[in-house]
Scaffold this motif. Structure first.
Motif, PDB file in Angstrom:
ATOM      1  N   GLU A   1      44.246 -15.854  22.729  1.00 19.38           N
ATOM      2  CA  GLU A   1      43.342 -16.905  23.176  1.00 19.38           C
ATOM      3  C   GLU A   1      44.158 -18.194  23.313  1.00 19.38           C
ATOM      4  O   GLU A   1      45.170 -18.359  22.639  1.00 19.38           O
ATOM      5  CB  GLU A   1      42.230 -17.114  22.142  1.00 19.38           C
ATOM      6  N   PRO A   2      43.699 -19.110  24.171  1.00 16.25           N
ATOM      7  CA  PRO A   2      44.377 -20.418  24.219  1.00 16.25           C
ATOM      8  C   PRO A   2      44.364 -21.047  22.820  1.00 16.25           C
ATOM      9  O   PRO A   2      43.434 -20.827  22.046  1.00 16.25           O
ATOM     10  CB  PRO A   2      43.500 -21.227  25.181  1.00 16.25           C
ATOM     11  N   PHE A   3      45.399 -21.798  22.502  1.00 15.67           N
ATOM     12  CA  PHE A   3      45.438 -22.467  21.204  1.00 15.67           C
ATOM     13  C   PHE A   3      46.093 -23.832  21.317  1.00 15.67           C
ATOM     14  O   PHE A   3      46.819 -24.110  22.251  1.00 15.67           O
ATOM     15  CB  PHE A   3      46.139 -21.611  20.141  1.00 15.67           C
ATOM     16  N   GLY A   4      45.769 -24.681  20.340  1.00 12.08           N
ATOM     17  CA  GLY A   4      46.340 -26.019  20.266  1.00 12.08           C
ATOM     18  C   GLY A   4      45.565 -27.080  21.030  1.00 12.08           C
ATOM     19  O   GLY A   4      45.768 -28.271  20.808  1.00 12.08           O
ATOM     20  N   LEU A   5      44.684 -26.684  21.927  1.00 11.67           N
ATOM     21  CA  LEU A   5      43.991 -27.657  22.762  1.00 11.67           C
ATOM     22  C   LEU A   5      42.988 -28.492  21.964  1.00 11.67           C
ATOM     23  O   LEU A   5      42.893 -29.708  22.167  1.00 11.67           O
ATOM     24  CB  LEU A   5      43.297 -26.960  23.936  1.00 11.67           C
ATOM     25  N   ASN A   6      42.251 -27.862  21.055  1.00 15.26           N
ATOM     26  CA  ASN A   6      41.310 -28.640  20.231  1.00 15.26           C
ATOM     27  C   ASN A   6      42.046 -29.664  19.385  1.00 15.26           C
ATOM     28  O   ASN A   6      41.596 -30.802  19.237  1.00 15.26           O
ATOM     29  CB  ASN A   6      40.476 -27.717  19.336  1.00 15.26           C
ATOM     30  N   GLU A   7      43.184 -29.262  18.830  1.00 15.30           N
ATOM     31  CA  GLU A   7      43.976 -30.208  18.032  1.00 15.30           C
ATOM     32  C   GLU A   7      44.485 -31.351  18.900  1.00 15.30           C
ATOM     33  O   GLU A   7      44.480 -32.508  18.487  1.00 15.30           O
ATOM     34  CB  GLU A   7      45.149 -29.485  17.364  1.00 15.30           C
TER      35      GLU A   7
ATOM     36  N   GLU B   1      51.662 -27.665  19.058  1.00 16.88           N
ATOM     37  CA  GLU B   1      51.974 -26.438  19.785  1.00 16.88           C
ATOM     38  C   GLU B   1      50.747 -26.018  20.583  1.00 16.88           C
ATOM     39  O   GLU B   1      49.655 -25.910  20.031  1.00 16.88           O
ATOM     40  CB  GLU B   1      52.351 -25.316  18.813  1.00 16.88           C
ATOM     41  N   VAL B   2      50.949 -25.777  21.897  1.00 17.96           N
ATOM     42  CA  VAL B   2      49.830 -25.492  22.785  1.00 17.96           C
ATOM     43  C   VAL B   2      50.137 -24.297  23.668  1.00 17.96           C
ATOM     44  O   VAL B   2      51.268 -24.094  24.093  1.00 17.96           O
ATOM     45  CB  VAL B   2      49.527 -26.728  23.680  1.00 17.96           C
ATOM     46  N   SER B   3      49.096 -23.543  23.936  1.00 19.11           N
ATOM     47  CA  SER B   3      49.133 -22.524  24.982  1.00 19.11           C
ATOM     48  C   SER B   3      47.783 -22.578  25.682  1.00 19.11           C
ATOM     49  O   SER B   3      46.779 -22.106  25.145  1.00 19.11           O
ATOM     50  CB  SER B   3      49.376 -21.136  24.402  1.00 19.11           C
ATOM     51  N   ALA B   4      47.754 -23.201  26.847  1.00 21.43           N
ATOM     52  CA  ALA B   4      46.494 -23.373  27.568  1.00 21.43           C
ATOM     53  C   ALA B   4      46.070 -22.102  28.277  1.00 21.43           C
ATOM     54  O   ALA B   4      44.891 -21.794  28.367  1.00 21.43           O
ATOM     55  CB  ALA B   4      46.621 -24.516  28.573  1.00 21.43           C
ATOM     56  N   SER B   5      47.016 -21.350  28.792  1.00 22.17           N
ATOM     57  CA  SER B   5      46.724 -20.105  29.520  1.00 22.17           C
ATOM     58  C   SER B   5      47.706 -19.024  29.071  1.00 22.17           C
ATOM     59  O   SER B   5      48.683 -18.743  29.749  1.00 22.17           O
ATOM     60  CB  SER B   5      46.860 -20.329  31.023  1.00 22.17           C
ATOM     61  N   PRO B   6      47.428 -18.399  27.922  1.00 19.96           N
ATOM     62  CA  PRO B   6      48.364 -17.389  27.424  1.00 19.96           C
ATOM     63  C   PRO B   6      48.506 -16.212  28.389  1.00 19.96           C
ATOM     64  O   PRO B   6      47.610 -15.923  29.176  1.00 19.96           O
ATOM     65  CB  PRO B   6      47.721 -16.916  26.120  1.00 19.96           C
ATOM     66  N   LEU B   7      49.631 -15.555  28.299  1.00 20.67           N
ATOM     67  CA  LEU B   7      49.858 -14.361  29.105  1.00 20.67           C
ATOM     68  C   LEU B   7      48.806 -13.306  28.751  1.00 20.67           C
ATOM     69  O   LEU B   7      48.562 -13.032  27.579  1.00 20.67           O
ATOM     70  CB  LEU B   7      51.258 -13.802  28.831  1.00 20.67           C
ATOM     71  N   GLU B   8      48.177 -12.737  29.764  1.00 21.45           N
ATOM     72  CA  GLU B   8      47.103 -11.772  29.534  1.00 21.45           C
ATOM     73  C   GLU B   8      47.552 -10.571  28.715  1.00 21.45           C
ATOM     74  O   GLU B   8      46.811 -10.081  27.858  1.00 21.45           O
ATOM     75  CB  GLU B   8      46.528 -11.307  30.872  1.00 21.45           C
ATOM     76  N   GLN B   9      48.758 -10.079  28.973  1.00 23.13           N
ATOM     77  CA  GLN B   9      49.202  -8.878  28.266  1.00 23.13           C
ATOM     78  C   GLN B   9      49.398  -9.112  26.769  1.00 23.13           C
ATOM     79  O   GLN B   9      49.446  -8.167  25.993  1.00 23.13           O
ATOM     80  CB  GLN B   9      50.466  -8.273  28.904  1.00 23.13           C
TER      81      GLN B   9
END
Length: 168
Positions: A117-123, A105-113
């Motif tokens: 923080e971005p997540f899943g990228l390190n994994e 599961e990844v979110s590289a550019s989460p919605l600002e509102q």
């Protein structure tokens, strides 16, 4: 030195031609040298779409037949409800796969509102590195910008090896 393939998106109602085109492309990869072959596939699925179609399993199985490791990446997970993400995972688990290494599961550019923080990228970086041959994994680590600690660790390993060789 790592080859990634980005297919055209699949348009609604054109699934058969998408699968045929992808199969033809992958068949054309057979017999290519190590420098040209596909080393790993990130199969992206948009989490907010909340769907995974059976034809996608056909493509992933074709990749596996050609010994291309596959990571299914659920993108934009910040924009999907947990129920949608779990539903996609259940749909994937219900299909006939020969092998899937991971679903990340990844979110590289989460919605600002949402103030996430971005997540899943390190994994994703870690799993990608584990599935590639060492020299390619090291090259991947050197070029990525997500995990600086991994980059430092690989660099120190090469420095230590060079130092030992020089003293020898």
């Amino acid at each position: 030195p790592i080859v990634l393939y980005d297919s055209a998106g699949c348009e609604l109602g054109r699934e058969d031609s998408f699968v045929d085109g992808t199969r033809k492309f992958l068949d054309g990869q057979l017999g290519k040298g190590a420098e040209e072959q596909i080393h790993l596939a990130w199969y992206l699925v948009s989490a907010p779409s909340a769907r995974f179609e059976p034809f996608e399993a056909v493509i992933i199985n074709k990749l596996y037949e050609q010994r291309i490791p596959v990571i299914i990446v659920l993108s934009q997970c910040d924009r999907a409800a947990r129920k949608e993400i779990d539903g996609i995972k259940e749909a994937i688990a219900s299909l006939d796969f020969k092998k899937v290494y991971n679903i990340i599961e990844v979110s590289a550019s989460p919605l600002e509102q949402l103030k996430l923080e971005p997540f899943g990228l390190n994994e994703l970086v870690k799993r990608t590195t584990e599935l590639l041959p060492k020299v390619l994994g090291d090259a991947f680590i050197a070029r990525q910008v997500v995990d600086v600690k991994a980059k430092r660790f690989v660099a120190l390993g090469y420095v230590a090896t060079s130092a030992i060789a020089c003293f020898g």
